[in-house]
Enzyme design. Structure first.
Site, PDB file in Angstrom:
ATOM      1  N   LYS A  64       1.254  -4.065   7.977  1.00  0.00           N
ATOM      2  CA  LYS A  64       2.290  -4.889   7.333  1.00  0.00           C
ATOM      3  C   LYS A  64       3.034  -5.731   8.357  1.00  0.00           C
ATOM      4  O   LYS A  64       3.399  -6.875   8.094  1.00  0.00           O
ATOM      5  CB  LYS A  64       3.287  -3.984   6.585  1.00  0.00           C
ATOM      6  CG  LYS A  64       2.653  -3.190   5.459  1.00  0.00           C
ATOM      7  CD  LYS A  64       3.630  -2.226   4.833  1.00  0.00           C
ATOM      8  CE  LYS A  64       4.074  -1.123   5.764  1.00  0.00           C
ATOM      9  NZ  LYS A  64       3.033  -0.152   6.158  1.00  0.00           N
ATOM     10  N   ASP A  82       1.072   2.127   7.570  1.00  0.00           N
ATOM     11  CA  ASP A  82       0.346   1.681   8.769  1.00  0.00           C
ATOM     12  C   ASP A  82      -0.853   0.801   8.448  1.00  0.00           C
ATOM     13  O   ASP A  82      -1.858   0.803   9.166  1.00  0.00           O
ATOM     14  CB  ASP A  82      -0.123   2.896   9.611  1.00  0.00           C
ATOM     15  CG  ASP A  82       1.045   3.744  10.066  1.00  0.00           C
ATOM     16  OD1 ASP A  82       2.128   3.187  10.296  1.00  0.00           O
ATOM     17  OD2 ASP A  82       0.866   4.970  10.186  1.00  0.00           O
ATOM     18  N   GLN A 116       6.232   1.703   4.854  1.00  0.00           N
ATOM     19  CA  GLN A 116       5.397   2.752   4.243  1.00  0.00           C
ATOM     20  C   GLN A 116       4.333   2.125   3.319  1.00  0.00           C
ATOM     21  O   GLN A 116       3.906   1.021   3.573  1.00  0.00           O
ATOM     22  CB  GLN A 116       6.261   3.794   3.500  1.00  0.00           C
ATOM     23  CG  GLN A 116       7.111   4.653   4.416  1.00  0.00           C
ATOM     24  CD  GLN A 116       8.392   3.988   4.883  1.00  0.00           C
ATOM     25  OE1 GLN A 116       9.151   3.508   4.066  1.00  0.00           O
ATOM     26  NE2 GLN A 116       8.657   3.971   6.161  1.00  0.00           N
ATOM     27  N   GLY A 155       6.967   1.966  11.589  1.00  0.00           N
ATOM     28  CA  GLY A 155       6.602   1.454  12.907  1.00  0.00           C
ATOM     29  C   GLY A 155       5.684   0.275  12.673  1.00  0.00           C
ATOM     30  O   GLY A 155       4.554   0.446  12.235  1.00  0.00           O
ATOM     31  N   HIS A 156       6.195  -0.917  12.865  1.00  0.00           N
ATOM     32  CA  HIS A 156       5.431  -2.131  12.567  1.00  0.00           C
ATOM     33  C   HIS A 156       5.061  -2.834  13.872  1.00  0.00           C
ATOM     34  O   HIS A 156       5.942  -3.209  14.645  1.00  0.00           O
ATOM     35  CB  HIS A 156       6.241  -3.055  11.651  1.00  0.00           C
ATOM     36  CG  HIS A 156       6.460  -2.473  10.287  1.00  0.00           C
ATOM     37  ND1 HIS A 156       7.119  -3.123   9.285  1.00  0.00           N
ATOM     38  CD2 HIS A 156       6.072  -1.276   9.756  1.00  0.00           C
ATOM     39  CE1 HIS A 156       7.132  -2.358   8.200  1.00  0.00           C
ATOM     40  NE2 HIS A 156       6.516  -1.229   8.462  1.00  0.00           N
TER      41      HIS A 156
HETATM   42  P1  GDP Z   1       2.346  -1.210   9.693  1.00  0.00           P
HETATM   43  O1  GDP Z   1       3.187  -0.001   9.774  1.00  0.00           O
HETATM   44  O2  GDP Z   1       1.775  -1.427   8.337  1.00  0.00           O
HETATM   45  O3  GDP Z   1       3.028  -2.441  10.210  1.00  0.00           O
HETATM   46  O4  GDP Z   1       1.096  -0.950  10.667  1.00  0.00           O
HETATM   47  P2  GDP Z   1       1.175  -0.336  12.158  1.00  0.00           P
HETATM   48  O5  GDP Z   1       1.661  -1.389  13.072  1.00  0.00           O
HETATM   49  O6  GDP Z   1       1.855   0.977  12.160  1.00  0.00           O
HETATM   50  O7  GDP Z   1      -0.352   0.004  12.401  1.00  0.00           O
HETATM   51  C1  GDP Z   1      -1.327  -0.973  12.355  1.00  0.00           C
HETATM   52  C2  GDP Z   1      -2.047  -0.999  13.710  1.00  0.00           C
HETATM   53  O8  GDP Z   1      -3.211  -1.779  13.598  1.00  0.00           O
HETATM   54  C3  GDP Z   1      -1.227  -1.653  14.815  1.00  0.00           C
HETATM   55  O9  GDP Z   1      -1.541  -1.040  16.027  1.00  0.00           O
HETATM   56  C4  GDP Z   1      -1.712  -3.096  14.800  1.00  0.00           C
HETATM   57  O10 GDP Z   1      -1.553  -3.745  16.046  1.00  0.00           O
HETATM   58  C5  GDP Z   1      -3.150  -2.903  14.474  1.00  0.00           C
HETATM   59  N1  GDP Z   1      -3.801  -3.988  13.726  1.00  0.00           N
HETATM   60  C6  GDP Z   1      -3.305  -4.748  12.717  1.00  0.00           C
HETATM   61  N2  GDP Z   1      -4.278  -5.543  12.220  1.00  0.00           N
HETATM   62  C7  GDP Z   1      -5.385  -5.259  12.916  1.00  0.00           C
HETATM   63  C8  GDP Z   1      -6.737  -5.714  12.843  1.00  0.00           C
HETATM   64  O11 GDP Z   1      -7.104  -6.518  12.008  1.00  0.00           O
HETATM   65  N3  GDP Z   1      -7.633  -5.163  13.726  1.00  0.00           N
HETATM   66  C9  GDP Z   1      -7.268  -4.235  14.650  1.00  0.00           C
HETATM   67  N4  GDP Z   1      -8.205  -3.771  15.466  1.00  0.00           N
HETATM   68  N5  GDP Z   1      -6.012  -3.775  14.742  1.00  0.00           N
HETATM   69  C10 GDP Z   1      -5.098  -4.276  13.877  1.00  0.00           C
HETATM   70  P1  IMO Z   2       5.054   2.216   8.147  1.00  0.00           P
HETATM   71  O1  IMO Z   2       6.110   1.294   7.602  1.00  0.00           O
HETATM   72  C1  IMO Z   2       2.918   5.983   7.861  1.00  0.00           C
HETATM   73  C2  IMO Z   2       5.127   9.436   6.333  1.00  0.00           C
HETATM   74  C3  IMO Z   2       5.398  10.547   7.314  1.00  0.00           C
HETATM   75  C4  IMO Z   2       5.387  11.725   6.351  1.00  0.00           C
HETATM   76  C5  IMO Z   2       6.050  11.164   5.113  1.00  0.00           C
HETATM   77  C6  IMO Z   2       7.526  11.448   4.986  1.00  0.00           C
HETATM   78  O2  IMO Z   2       4.880   2.145   9.610  1.00  0.00           O
HETATM   79  O3  IMO Z   2       3.790   2.067   7.372  1.00  0.00           O
HETATM   80  P2  IMO Z   2       9.684  10.511   6.249  1.00  0.00           P
HETATM   81  O4  IMO Z   2      10.057  10.551   7.692  1.00  0.00           O
HETATM   82  O5  IMO Z   2       9.626   9.156   5.669  1.00  0.00           O
HETATM   83  O6  IMO Z   2      10.521  11.440   5.422  1.00  0.00           O
HETATM   84  O7  IMO Z   2       8.187  11.139   6.205  1.00  0.00           O
HETATM   85  O8  IMO Z   2       5.858   9.756   5.160  1.00  0.00           O
HETATM   86  N1  IMO Z   2       5.582   8.090   6.780  1.00  0.00           N
HETATM   87  C7  IMO Z   2       4.771   7.125   7.219  1.00  0.00           C
HETATM   88  N2  IMO Z   2       3.444   7.135   7.430  1.00  0.00           N
HETATM   89  N3  IMO Z   2       3.624   4.849   8.051  1.00  0.00           N
HETATM   90  C8  IMO Z   2       4.958   4.809   7.824  1.00  0.00           C
HETATM   91  O9  IMO Z   2       5.673   3.684   7.887  1.00  0.00           O
HETATM   92  C9  IMO Z   2       5.594   6.003   7.423  1.00  0.00           C
HETATM   93  N4  IMO Z   2       6.869   6.322   7.138  1.00  0.00           N
HETATM   94  C10 IMO Z   2       6.844   7.603   6.736  1.00  0.00           C
HETATM   95  O10 IMO Z   2       4.381  10.650   8.268  1.00  0.00           O
HETATM   96  O11 IMO Z   2       4.062  12.073   6.016  1.00  0.00           O
HETATM   97 MG    MG Z   3       3.390   1.729  10.923  1.00  0.00          MG
END
Ligand code: GDP
Ligand code: IMO
Ligand code: MG
Length: 435
Positions: free
Chosen positions: A20, A17, A226, A44-45
């Protein structure tokens, strides 16, 4: 031998999270191909542009650019029903013009994997990993114990019948032993053949496609899911996922030669978060954690769980940068830190009275680690509209320079908001891709 300088791996360097999705979409505007090479719909991207927000789980983040070839490569575990659902969701929101290629060798997440994921967690009695319950671990287990179903099997009815029968012989024993309902061959067979038909136009040998694109000089972006600290090999085992989200797993997970992979961009939050259980040395509780969680909307994209929040951990970052060969860092959610009076960065751990500067292998040691911090002055100015590094407050620049010093890695990008446009490029993408 042809010199390759047109590939880049986007790697999360914390516990996922990190942003990416945002960076893949941003960099993808200048890329030709975007590839997911590990993980599945546990990811979850989030991508935000033009006033719209999208959350992708297994579909690559290049899907919004019609010129991009999006590849779901062999290293992924794919839930066909969920993937079809994602495509439907995109179509309903007007995203109809995309190119998608799904590897015939990718593993299929079956309903019994999801059941088993939940059952194994329930059996852990207080030691739950806190998985996303998407069946990721059990699907990878079956792949390695050679009873897995692959995407290509779904469009070969006779062979699929044989594979599914063999798998169910084993899986039903397990389900029964766990007190769960056995699964019926005919029902699963029909259901998954139907998914195969829907996905048929996308299924191909993605290794052939990718090697051709790379050799033709096309820009190929590998989108990690991840993060390194969740890596099955190098993460905080056993509180990890079941794949390796490092740049090292790209050759295997995408079927390209290791010599084609030589650049990695580490995606790093300006602080740290973790969702699910497991050690987190710099974890914060109380007011500051709540402040950061609310400003950063730190709730899981997949499960909605509140994310655990903490200070930046340079020990973890050095570990991730070393393991994944990070060339540059991209510092994300930097805007969230506005208003924090004093920022701390962990520079080492105290373990049993000794100072160490690495991440210990065992959980018991990591749990005993106490963070050693340096303190940095915060800033009060909102920075979401800043587009130029020099225009950042002095304290913000000092914080970034300190990260570079502590990780011995240059920062190429600073993100100051979720939108595509809220991005400060310090090194141009072309510089990144030709270094
Ligand atoms: P990922 O799994 O690495 O793609 O990241 P996620 O999408 O799960 O979580 C990142 C969260 O931060 C999302 O809600 C994005 O919309 C948000 N986000 C990304 N870059 C920024 C930033 O620079 N500032 C803020 N405030 N939010 C951001
Ligand atoms: P993105 O790509 C954050 C965590 C789960 C749990 C552990 C194992 O959005 O960054 P799993 O279901 O993979 O067997 O769970 O890994 N986890 C993540 N945490 N971002 C993710 O993906 C994750 N994918 C798995 O919360 O702790
Ligand atoms: Mg994510």
């Amino acid at each position: 031998m042809q010199e390759i300088n047109n590939t880049l791996v986007v790697v999360g360097v914390q516990w996922g999270d990190e942003g990416k999705g945002k960076m893949t979409d941003y960099l993808g505007q200048k890329a030709d191909v975007v590839v997911r090479y590990q993980g599945g719909n546990n990811a979850g991207h989030t991508i935000t542009f033009g006033g719209n927000k999208y959350a992708l789980q297994s579909i690559p983040s290049g899907v919004f650019n019609p010129h991009i070839k999006n590849v779901m490569a062999n290293g992924m575990v794919i839930n066909p029903k969920a993937a079809i659902g994602e495509l439907e969701g995109l179509k309903q929101r007007g995203i109809t013009d995309f190119q998608l290629f799904i590897s015939d060798r990718a593993a299929v997440i079956m309903p019994y994997h999801i059941e088993l994921d939940g059952a194994y967690e329930a059996l852990k009695g207080g030691k739950q990993i806190g998985t996303t319950k998407k069946g990721i671990g059990p699907a990878y287990c079956d792949k390695y114990s050679r009873v897995g179903i692959r995407i290509g099997d779904l469009i070969d009815p006779e062979y699929f019948a044989e594979r599914l029968r063999d798998a169910l012989t084993q899986k039903n024993v397990e389900l029964r032993a766990l007190g769960l309902e056995e699964m019926d061959f005919d029902t699963l067979y029909k259901e998954f053949l139907a998914y195969g038909e829907v996905l048929r136009p996308y299924i191909c040998d993605t290794s052939i496609l990718l090697n051709k694109e790379i050799e033709e000089g096309k820009k190929v972006l590998f989108e990690g899911a991840q993060g390194v600290m969740l890596c099955i090999e190098n993460g905080t085992y056993p509180f990890v996922t079941s794949s390796s989200p490092t740049a090292a797993s790209v050759p295997l997970g995408a079927g390209v030669a290791p010599r084609y992979i030589n650049r990695a961009l580490g995606i790093c939050k300006a602080y740290t978060t973790r969702v699910g259980a497991g050690p987190f040395p710099t974890e914060l509780e109380g007011e500051l954690a709540d402040y950061i969680r609310e400003r950063g909307h730190e709730y899981g994209t997949v499960t909605g769980r509140p994310r655990r929040v903490g200070y930046l951990d340079a020990v973890g970052l050095r570990h991730a940068c070393r393991i994944s060969g990070i060339n540059y860092l991209s510092i994300m959610l930097f805007d969230v830190l506005t208003g924090v009076e004093t920022l701390k960065i962990c520079t080492g751990y105290e373990l049993d009275g000794k100072v160490i500067d690495y991440v210990p292998a065992t959980l018991s040691a990591l749990e005993r680690c106490k963070p050693i911090y340096i303190e940095m002055e915060g800033w009060k100015e909102e920075i979401e509209d800043v587009r130029d590094f020099d225009a950042l407050p002095a304290a913000a620049k000092a914080y970034l320079r300190k990260i570079e010093e502590l990780t011995n890695t240059e920062i190429a990008v600073v993100s100051v908001g979720p939108d595509r446009t809220q991005t400060i490029m310090i090194k141009d993408i072309d510089t990144i891709s030709t270094r």
